[in-house]
Design an enzyme around this catalytic site. Structure first.
Site, mmCIF file in Angstrom:
data_model
loop_
_atom_site.group_PDB
_atom_site.id
_atom_site.type_symbol
_atom_site.label_atom_id
_atom_site.label_comp_id
_atom_site.label_asym_id
_atom_site.label_seq_id
_atom_site.Cartn_x
_atom_site.Cartn_y
_atom_site.Cartn_z
ATOM 1 N N CYS A 1 0.819 -1.222 0.000
ATOM 2 C CA CYS A 1 0.000 0.000 0.000
ATOM 3 C C CYS A 1 0.850 1.268 0.000
ATOM 4 O O CYS A 1 0.337 2.358 -0.238
ATOM 5 C CB CYS A 1 -0.952 0.004 1.189
ATOM 6 S SG CYS A 1 -2.022 -1.434 1.231
ATOM 7 N N HIS B 1 -2.773 7.148 2.327
ATOM 8 C CA HIS B 1 -3.316 5.896 1.814
ATOM 9 C C HIS B 1 -4.674 5.677 2.471
ATOM 10 O O HIS B 1 -4.837 5.858 3.679
ATOM 11 C CB HIS B 1 -2.349 4.752 2.149
ATOM 12 C CG HIS B 1 -2.973 3.413 1.953
ATOM 13 N ND1 HIS B 1 -3.608 3.071 0.783
ATOM 14 C CD2 HIS B 1 -3.095 2.349 2.792
ATOM 15 C CE1 HIS B 1 -4.079 1.842 0.897
ATOM 16 N NE2 HIS B 1 -3.790 1.392 2.098
ATOM 17 N N ASN C 1 -10.067 -0.037 0.378
ATOM 18 C CA ASN C 1 -8.607 0.064 0.338
ATOM 19 C C ASN C 1 -8.104 -0.515 -0.992
ATOM 20 O O ASN C 1 -8.160 -1.729 -1.190
ATOM 21 C CB ASN C 1 -8.049 -0.723 1.537
ATOM 22 C CG ASN C 1 -6.533 -0.718 1.595
ATOM 23 O OD1 ASN C 1 -5.860 -0.426 0.607
ATOM 24 N ND2 ASN C 1 -5.993 -1.061 2.738
HETATM 25 N N1 COA Z 1 -18.244 -8.473 9.861
HETATM 26 C C1 COA Z 1 -18.717 -8.718 11.088
HETATM 27 N N2 COA Z 1 -17.936 -9.047 12.142
HETATM 28 C C2 COA Z 1 -16.609 -9.100 11.894
HETATM 29 C C3 COA Z 1 -16.061 -8.857 10.626
HETATM 30 C C4 COA Z 1 -16.924 -8.530 9.590
HETATM 31 N N3 COA Z 1 -16.500 -8.276 8.339
HETATM 32 N N4 COA Z 1 -14.708 -8.991 10.719
HETATM 33 C C5 COA Z 1 -14.423 -9.305 11.989
HETATM 34 N N5 COA Z 1 -15.586 -9.391 12.699
HETATM 35 C C6 COA Z 1 -15.738 -9.679 14.126
HETATM 36 C C7 COA Z 1 -14.551 -10.414 14.693
HETATM 37 O O1 COA Z 1 -14.661 -11.800 14.447
HETATM 38 C C8 COA Z 1 -14.662 -10.074 16.181
HETATM 39 O O2 COA Z 1 -15.651 -10.926 16.725
HETATM 40 P P1 COA Z 1 -15.475 -11.536 18.228
HETATM 41 O O3 COA Z 1 -15.394 -10.314 19.113
HETATM 42 O O4 COA Z 1 -16.685 -12.345 18.392
HETATM 43 O O5 COA Z 1 -14.185 -12.286 18.167
HETATM 44 C C9 COA Z 1 -15.247 -8.661 16.167
HETATM 45 O O6 COA Z 1 -15.784 -8.456 14.865
HETATM 46 C C10 COA Z 1 -14.244 -7.574 16.475
HETATM 47 O O7 COA Z 1 -13.092 -7.780 15.740
HETATM 48 P P2 COA Z 1 -11.835 -6.884 15.945
HETATM 49 O O8 COA Z 1 -10.729 -7.465 15.143
HETATM 50 O O9 COA Z 1 -11.614 -6.660 17.398
HETATM 51 O O10 COA Z 1 -12.321 -5.501 15.330
HETATM 52 P P3 COA Z 1 -11.557 -4.157 15.213
HETATM 53 O O11 COA Z 1 -12.322 -3.116 15.914
HETATM 54 O O12 COA Z 1 -10.104 -4.292 15.508
HETATM 55 O O13 COA Z 1 -11.688 -3.876 13.654
HETATM 56 C C11 COA Z 1 -10.413 -3.988 11.616
HETATM 57 C C12 COA Z 1 -11.085 -4.771 12.737
HETATM 58 C C13 COA Z 1 -9.736 -4.978 10.675
HETATM 59 C C14 COA Z 1 -11.503 -3.228 10.838
HETATM 60 C C15 COA Z 1 -9.407 -2.983 12.236
HETATM 61 O O14 COA Z 1 -8.531 -3.661 13.103
HETATM 62 C C16 COA Z 1 -8.621 -2.302 11.157
HETATM 63 O O15 COA Z 1 -9.145 -1.558 10.368
HETATM 64 N N6 COA Z 1 -7.291 -2.489 11.111
HETATM 65 C C17 COA Z 1 -6.452 -1.925 10.112
HETATM 66 C C18 COA Z 1 -6.459 -2.835 8.928
HETATM 67 C C19 COA Z 1 -5.999 -2.154 7.681
HETATM 68 O O16 COA Z 1 -6.449 -1.082 7.369
HETATM 69 N N7 COA Z 1 -5.104 -2.822 6.961
HETATM 70 C C20 COA Z 1 -4.559 -2.386 5.743
HETATM 71 C C21 COA Z 1 -3.531 -1.366 5.961
HETATM 72 S S1 COA Z 1 -2.752 -0.942 4.471
#
Ligand code: COA
Length: 308
Positions: free
Chosen positions: A111, A235, A265
């Protein structure tokens, strides 16, 4: 002596996929995706390949900049999802747009790829090797993600953006900060079956630390303050990453361009897509000071301050 952007272009696949549509094929919801990421829908390349999108964005950038294809001396395509290893996406772009005088190669900075390619183009121009360079960011992330992994697949989209750089002897700004790598996002398994895996929370923490650090470092190098910056084009990964970075920097949110609600993204394509969209909307004006910040797989990050 640096290169100034003289033309931009972009291409988005025709097919859009909403969060509701995703909720029919996996256990997710529009509410979860919007609240956690800010994404409403994304474009998905069903017909187009990465090189198709790259070539179209490149052709549009040439047209916008009124640059002939045979003036291009180098084509850099930032991608981590090229159609095949050989020929590179850049070679396919070269052939499609008829840039017969150009050297062409791909660069994989995930990215951060577009900003790394941007800085590479500037280095070639500063060294006096080339005067006119085409930089493209193009990705088919929908082919790279694991669609059975809801926590990663819903975050990504496909598209391409491009910018033409021309030598500009009196451009005042071009400050670059570095690139770092370790391994948190990775693609595992044997070659053709590789799918992305990601520790989302670790990437989130990395991003919200890196963006403010990068903006501050660029301002320091240029001897200006964040108040002197007109636009920050980060980004486009997640609105919560942007919001947290803005809070840490204490900068006005309006200075941070965002369009990820419509594209998700798109990895290396997100910054040139934003640049092209801003140009089309008339938001970029001569003399403005702009910071680009890329971050992502590797983990990598890269930034540049420039004047349009
Ligand atoms: N729909 C519904 N529930 C989902 C889901 C989806 N698409 N994806 C994950 N979940 C669930 C998980 O299983 C978890 O359930 P649990 O509590 O029963 O285990 C719950 O949602 C919370 O997950 P969590 O990982 O704690 O959420 P979060 O608040 O950290 O958000 C991201 C997850 C991935 C959105 C966040 O961490 C993020 O944006 N990170 C950066 C990733 C990124 O941008 N990467 C690219 C960079 S270039």
């Amino acid at each position: 002596m640096i290169g100034r952007v003289c033309g931009t272009g972009s291409y988005l696949p025709i097919r859009t996929v909403s969060n509701d549509e995703l909720s029919h094929v996996m256990e997710t919801s529009d509410e979860w995706i919007r609240e956690r990421t800010g994404i409403r829908f994304r474009h998905v390349a069903l017909e187009e390949t990465t090189s198709d999108m790259a070539a179209e964005a490149a052709a549009r950038a040439l047209k916008n900049g009124e640059v002939n294809a045979d003036e291009i001396e180098l084509i850099l395509t930032a991608t981590s999802s090229s159609d095949v290893i050989y020929p590179s996406a850049a070679c396919i772009v070269q052939k499609r747009i008829g840039a017969q005088n150009a050297l062409a190669f791909d660069l994989n900075g995930a990215c951060s790829g577009f900003v790394i390619a941007f800085n590479t183009a500037q280095a070639y121009i500063r060294a006096g090797i080339y005067k006119t360079i085409l930089v493209v960011g193009a990705e088919s992330m929908s082919r790279l993600v694991d669609w059975s992994d809801r926590s990663t697949s819903v975050l990504f989209g496909d598209g391409a953006g491009a910018a033409v750089f021309e030598l500009c002897k009196d451009a005042p700004y071009e400050h670059v900060v570095g690139v770092r790598g370790d391994t948190l996002i990775r693609v595992g398994g044997p070659c053709r079956e590789q799918r992305m895996t990601m520790d989302g929370q670790a990437v989130f923490r990395f991003a919200v630390t890196t963006i403010p650090q990068c903006v501050n470092e660029l301002c320091q190098k240029a001897g200006v303050t964040p108040d002197d910056v007109d636009w920050v084009i980060c980004h486009q990964a997640n609105v919560r990453i942007l919001d947290a970075s803005i809070r840490r920097l204490g900068m006005p949110a309006e200075k941070f361009y965002r369009n990820l609600d419509r594209y998700a993204n798109t990895s290396a394509a997100s910054i040139p897509l934003a640049l092209d969209e801003m140009r089309e909307k008339g938001l970029l004006q001569s003399g403005q000071r702009i910071i680009l910040v890329g971050f992502g797989g590797g983990l990598t990050w890269a930034g540049v301050m420039m004047e349009v």
